[in-house]
Design an enzyme around this catalytic site. Structure first.
Site, mmCIF file in Angstrom:
data_model
loop_
_atom_site.group_PDB
_atom_site.id
_atom_site.type_symbol
_atom_site.label_atom_id
_atom_site.label_comp_id
_atom_site.label_asym_id
_atom_site.label_seq_id
_atom_site.Cartn_x
_atom_site.Cartn_y
_atom_site.Cartn_z
ATOM 1 N N ASN A 7 0.873 -1.178 0.000
ATOM 2 C CA ASN A 7 0.000 0.000 0.000
ATOM 3 C C ASN A 7 0.913 1.232 0.000
ATOM 4 O O ASN A 7 1.488 1.583 1.025
ATOM 5 C CB ASN A 7 -0.894 -0.027 1.251
ATOM 6 C CG ASN A 7 -1.892 1.107 1.261
ATOM 7 O OD1 ASN A 7 -1.809 2.033 0.440
ATOM 8 N ND2 ASN A 7 -2.823 1.056 2.203
ATOM 9 N N LYS A 14 3.522 0.718 2.914
ATOM 10 C CA LYS A 14 3.183 -0.308 3.897
ATOM 11 C C LYS A 14 3.281 -1.654 3.193
ATOM 12 O O LYS A 14 2.855 -1.760 2.033
ATOM 13 C CB LYS A 14 1.725 -0.066 4.313
ATOM 14 C CG LYS A 14 1.328 -0.531 5.663
ATOM 15 C CD LYS A 14 -0.046 0.041 5.966
ATOM 16 C CE LYS A 14 -0.791 -0.872 6.886
ATOM 17 N NZ LYS A 14 -2.174 -0.509 7.043
ATOM 18 N N ARG A 88 -2.285 -2.178 -3.616
ATOM 19 C CA ARG A 88 -3.560 -1.503 -3.386
ATOM 20 C C ARG A 88 -3.566 -0.263 -4.284
ATOM 21 O O ARG A 88 -2.672 0.585 -4.178
ATOM 22 C CB ARG A 88 -3.670 -1.080 -1.927
ATOM 23 C CG ARG A 88 -4.966 -0.356 -1.663
ATOM 24 C CD ARG A 88 -4.803 0.699 -0.611
ATOM 25 N NE ARG A 88 -6.064 1.382 -0.410
ATOM 26 C CZ ARG A 88 -6.181 2.566 0.141
ATOM 27 N NH1 ARG A 88 -5.111 3.192 0.569
ATOM 28 N NH2 ARG A 88 -7.339 3.118 0.287
ATOM 29 N N HIS A 177 -12.914 2.328 -0.177
ATOM 30 C CA HIS A 177 -12.855 1.231 0.819
ATOM 31 C C HIS A 177 -13.427 -0.076 0.255
ATOM 32 O O HIS A 177 -13.861 -0.948 1.007
ATOM 33 C CB HIS A 177 -13.651 1.563 2.101
ATOM 34 C CG HIS A 177 -13.106 2.689 2.901
ATOM 35 N ND1 HIS A 177 -13.915 3.632 3.485
ATOM 36 C CD2 HIS A 177 -11.843 3.026 3.217
ATOM 37 C CE1 HIS A 177 -13.168 4.508 4.128
ATOM 38 N NE2 HIS A 177 -11.903 4.164 3.987
ATOM 39 N N HIS A 203 -17.493 0.396 7.581
ATOM 40 C CA HIS A 203 -16.037 0.590 7.746
ATOM 41 C C HIS A 203 -15.865 1.963 8.392
ATOM 42 O O HIS A 203 -15.958 2.989 7.718
ATOM 43 C CB HIS A 203 -15.358 0.519 6.379
ATOM 44 C CG HIS A 203 -13.876 0.759 6.424
ATOM 45 N ND1 HIS A 203 -12.937 -0.219 6.174
ATOM 46 C CD2 HIS A 203 -13.166 1.876 6.710
ATOM 47 C CE1 HIS A 203 -11.729 0.284 6.302
ATOM 48 N NE2 HIS A 203 -11.838 1.562 6.623
ATOM 49 N N GLY A 205 -13.388 4.195 10.530
ATOM 50 C CA GLY A 205 -12.077 4.471 11.114
ATOM 51 C C GLY A 205 -11.888 5.968 11.079
ATOM 52 O O GLY A 205 -12.856 6.720 11.246
ATOM 53 N N GLY A 207 -11.089 7.544 8.323
ATOM 54 C CA GLY A 207 -12.002 7.685 7.189
ATOM 55 C C GLY A 207 -13.113 6.688 7.410
ATOM 56 O O GLY A 207 -12.945 5.751 8.196
ATOM 57 N N ARG A 236 -13.016 14.612 8.103
ATOM 58 C CA ARG A 236 -13.866 14.981 6.955
ATOM 59 C C ARG A 236 -15.302 15.206 7.404
ATOM 60 O O ARG A 236 -15.806 14.488 8.276
ATOM 61 C CB ARG A 236 -13.852 13.870 5.894
ATOM 62 C CG ARG A 236 -12.521 13.671 5.227
ATOM 63 C CD ARG A 236 -12.665 12.705 4.046
ATOM 64 N NE ARG A 236 -11.375 12.219 3.619
ATOM 65 C CZ ARG A 236 -11.029 10.932 3.593
ATOM 66 N NH1 ARG A 236 -11.880 9.999 3.953
ATOM 67 N NH2 ARG A 236 -9.831 10.585 3.187
ATOM 68 N N GLY A 326 -10.841 1.055 12.591
ATOM 69 C CA GLY A 326 -10.438 1.519 13.930
ATOM 70 C C GLY A 326 -11.566 1.679 14.937
ATOM 71 O O GLY A 326 -11.536 1.078 16.022
ATOM 72 N N GLY A 328 -14.892 0.912 14.425
ATOM 73 C CA GLY A 328 -15.795 -0.239 14.359
ATOM 74 C C GLY A 328 -15.252 -1.454 15.093
ATOM 75 O O GLY A 328 -16.005 -2.208 15.716
ATOM 76 N N GLU A 329 -13.937 -1.650 15.054
ATOM 77 C CA GLU A 329 -13.349 -2.828 15.703
ATOM 78 C C GLU A 329 -13.107 -2.614 17.193
ATOM 79 O O GLU A 329 -13.059 -3.578 17.958
ATOM 80 C CB GLU A 329 -12.006 -3.179 15.035
ATOM 81 C CG GLU A 329 -12.160 -3.740 13.641
ATOM 82 C CD GLU A 329 -10.839 -3.847 12.893
ATOM 83 O OE1 GLU A 329 -9.794 -4.020 13.547
ATOM 84 O OE2 GLU A 329 -10.854 -3.744 11.654
ATOM 85 N N ASN A 330 -12.918 -1.335 17.570
ATOM 86 C CA ASN A 330 -12.431 -1.078 18.938
ATOM 87 C C ASN A 330 -13.344 -0.312 19.871
ATOM 88 O O ASN A 330 -13.161 -0.378 21.083
ATOM 89 C CB ASN A 330 -11.108 -0.317 18.856
ATOM 90 C CG ASN A 330 -10.030 -1.128 18.178
ATOM 91 O OD1 ASN A 330 -9.665 -2.189 18.668
ATOM 92 N ND2 ASN A 330 -9.569 -0.663 17.041
ATOM 93 N N GLU A 379 -7.520 -5.930 4.441
ATOM 94 C CA GLU A 379 -7.405 -5.621 3.013
ATOM 95 C C GLU A 379 -6.157 -6.264 2.423
ATOM 96 O O GLU A 379 -6.153 -6.718 1.286
ATOM 97 C CB GLU A 379 -7.380 -4.103 2.811
ATOM 98 C CG GLU A 379 -8.712 -3.459 3.159
ATOM 99 C CD GLU A 379 -8.601 -1.998 3.548
ATOM 100 O OE1 GLU A 379 -8.879 -1.153 2.707
ATOM 101 O OE2 GLU A 379 -8.229 -1.704 4.705
HETATM 102 P P1 AMP Z 1 -8.328 3.543 11.111
HETATM 103 O O1 AMP Z 1 -8.427 4.722 10.207
HETATM 104 O O2 AMP Z 1 -9.179 2.396 10.680
HETATM 105 O O3 AMP Z 1 -6.923 3.152 11.436
HETATM 106 O O4 AMP Z 1 -8.973 4.013 12.487
HETATM 107 C C1 AMP Z 1 -8.324 4.966 13.275
HETATM 108 C C2 AMP Z 1 -9.268 5.481 14.292
HETATM 109 O O5 AMP Z 1 -9.811 4.418 15.088
HETATM 110 C C3 AMP Z 1 -8.578 6.389 15.301
HETATM 111 O O6 AMP Z 1 -8.478 7.680 14.831
HETATM 112 C C4 AMP Z 1 -9.486 6.280 16.487
HETATM 113 O O7 AMP Z 1 -10.463 7.297 16.368
HETATM 114 C C5 AMP Z 1 -10.181 4.948 16.328
HETATM 115 N N1 AMP Z 1 -9.844 4.015 17.411
HETATM 116 C C6 AMP Z 1 -8.822 3.145 17.469
HETATM 117 N N2 AMP Z 1 -8.853 2.465 18.657
HETATM 118 C C7 AMP Z 1 -9.922 2.912 19.332
HETATM 119 C C8 AMP Z 1 -10.521 2.609 20.604
HETATM 120 N N3 AMP Z 1 -10.010 1.685 21.410
HETATM 121 N N4 AMP Z 1 -11.624 3.304 20.949
HETATM 122 C C9 AMP Z 1 -12.157 4.228 20.147
HETATM 123 N N5 AMP Z 1 -11.657 4.543 18.949
HETATM 124 C C10 AMP Z 1 -10.559 3.906 18.538
#
Ligand code: AMP
Length: 397
Positions: A7, A14, A88, A177, A203, A205, A207, A236, A326, A328-330, A379
């Site tokens: 990527n 990456k 990618r 995405h 998705h 994060g 973004g 955004r 980010g 959604g997973e956390n 991905e």
């Molecule tokens: P990504 O762009 O998919 O890498 O997501 C990054 C974003 O995920 C970060 O800017 C955080 O806002 C969010 N994030 C990551 N870990 C956590 C967490 N434990 N709780 C809430 N938001 C998180």
């Protein structure tokens, strides 16, 4: 077979090297600040991590060091072990509906489409050329972010603007995405054991985009002509009334691209909270009853709920909703708030399951009308899978 997923961003590269016999990660890493001072990289392998500050004037420097290190660290014995490279790629317009073998024509198209992705497409080309220079005989495959959304109907992808804008300038919804949303649909296929299902992939994060998927095909998605459209994101705005643009241009004496920059980089969670684009910071501020952070978080949740409701109706009901990336997973609180606002659709989640993060989990209870899952996106793996399947299909091995 060993496949490398790449990527390449404007100042980063990456990588992830897979052993595709069992889809395990052999090594992964990131080269950052390419062409800027204090460039550095890290490589993770075998439970170890090496990090170094090193001068990286361009992407070729990064690729050279990466390949040298793979040998020096005995991650591979020889470069011949790399059977294929999957890149990618961001924007393939409406020409690329699937992953492709990277030919000179693909490189030319990436360059020609650069006004649609001015930061990403030129960076993708730099990544491709850097690898082509050192590994000219290794098959290279391109996996476009826009490809999965090519199944949208005209009704979904056309904007209600003069038709000429579409025919003459390519103004339409492209969506992004796509590799992540496609990965979600493949995971759901495995979970449900069938292809005829309806799902909403979220998705979310820094973004973020949602996709309405029916029978493994994208029906609609929230990003549009550019990634600025759709839900609210870290920096955004997502959708706004376009008349705001000339109004603020006049108030602030800015030109259109300066305002678009504000909408891309100074809006979303960061803009509303005047504090941070990171959901963790926003949630911490919410605990302190910070009004701007609470407004930002509420708007963020509301936009996602709006899209899920819209896609629920569009699809005529859904079998599953999936959270990834980010937030959604956390982020348990954000997932909980979204699901609570969707209770009228018969969604019920298990709060203990929702406290897990960063792993696959079924959030919904057995009596929930819609299954809700968290699935970590991957991905890189999907890029490697596409690479191997194209290599095998076209006899490039
Ligand atoms: P990504 O762009 O998919 O890498 O997501 C990054 C974003 O995920 C970060 O800017 C955080 O806002 C969010 N994030 C990551 N870990 C956590 C967490 N434990 N709780 C809430 N938001 C998180």
């Amino acid at each position: 077979m060993k496949i490398m997923s790449i990527n390449a961003g404007s100042s980063s590269l990456k990588f992830c090297l897979f052993n595709m016999d069992n889809e395990s990660v052999i090594a992964s890493g990131l080269f950052e600040r390419i062409g800027i001072e204090k460039s550095n990289y890290y490589i993770k392998y075998n439970g170890e991590k090496i990090e170094q500050e090193v001068e990286l004037t361009n992407h070729s420097d990064a690729v050279k060091i990466l390949l040298e290190k793979l040998i020096d660290l005995a991650i591979i014995k020889s470069l011949n072990e790399i059977d294929g490279i999957g890149h990618r790629l961001v924007h393939g317009k409406d020409k690329y509906k699937n992953s492709v073998i990277i030919t000179d024509e693909v490189i030319k198209d990436l360059e020609n489409f650069k006004e649609f992705a001015p930061l990403h497409n030129p960076a993708n080309v730099l990544g491709i050329k850097a690898f082509k220079n050192v590994l000219p005989d290794v098959p290279m495959i391109g996996v476009f972010d826009t490809a999965f959304h090519q199944t949208m109907s005209e009704e979904a992808y056309l904007y209600p603007v003069p038709y000429k804008w579409y025919t003459d300038y390519g103004v339409r919804k492209y969506g992004f995405h796509g590799t992540s949303h496609r990965y979600m649909s493949l995971c759901m296929k495995e979970i449900l054991g069938k292809e005829d299902f309806k799902m909403i992939s979220c998705h979310i994060g820094n973004g973020g985009s949602l996709a309405a998927i029916k029978n493994m095909k994208c029906i609609d998605t929230s990003m549009g002509f550019t990634p600025l459209a759709g839900i609210m994101m870290g920096t955004r705005s997502g959708e706004i009334d376009s008349s705001i643009i000339p109004y603020v241009m006049e108030k602030e004496g800015k030109n259109a691209s300066e305002i678009i920059n504000d909408l891309n980089k100074n809006s979303g969670l960061l803009g509303m909270s005047e504090y941070s684009n990171d959901m963790r910071d926003i949630l911490a501020k919410c605990e302190e009853q910070d009004k701007k952070a609470i407004n930002a978080k509420n708007k963020y949740v509301r936009r996602i709920v709006d899209y899920i409701a819209q896609y629920y109706v569009l699809l005529g009901g859904v079998d599953a909703i999936v959270f990834t990336a980010g937030v959604g997973e956390n982020s348990s609180p954000i997932r909980r708030e979204i699901c609570e606002k969707l209770a009228c659709l018969g969604i019920k989640i298990d709060l203990d399951a929702n406290n897990k993060h960063g792993e696959f989990v079924k959030l919904s209870t057995d009596d929930s009308k819609i299954a809700v899952y968290v699935i970590p996106t991957n991905e890189e793996l999907l890029i490697a899978r596409d690479t191997i399947s194209l290599i095998n299909r076209t006899g490039l091995n």
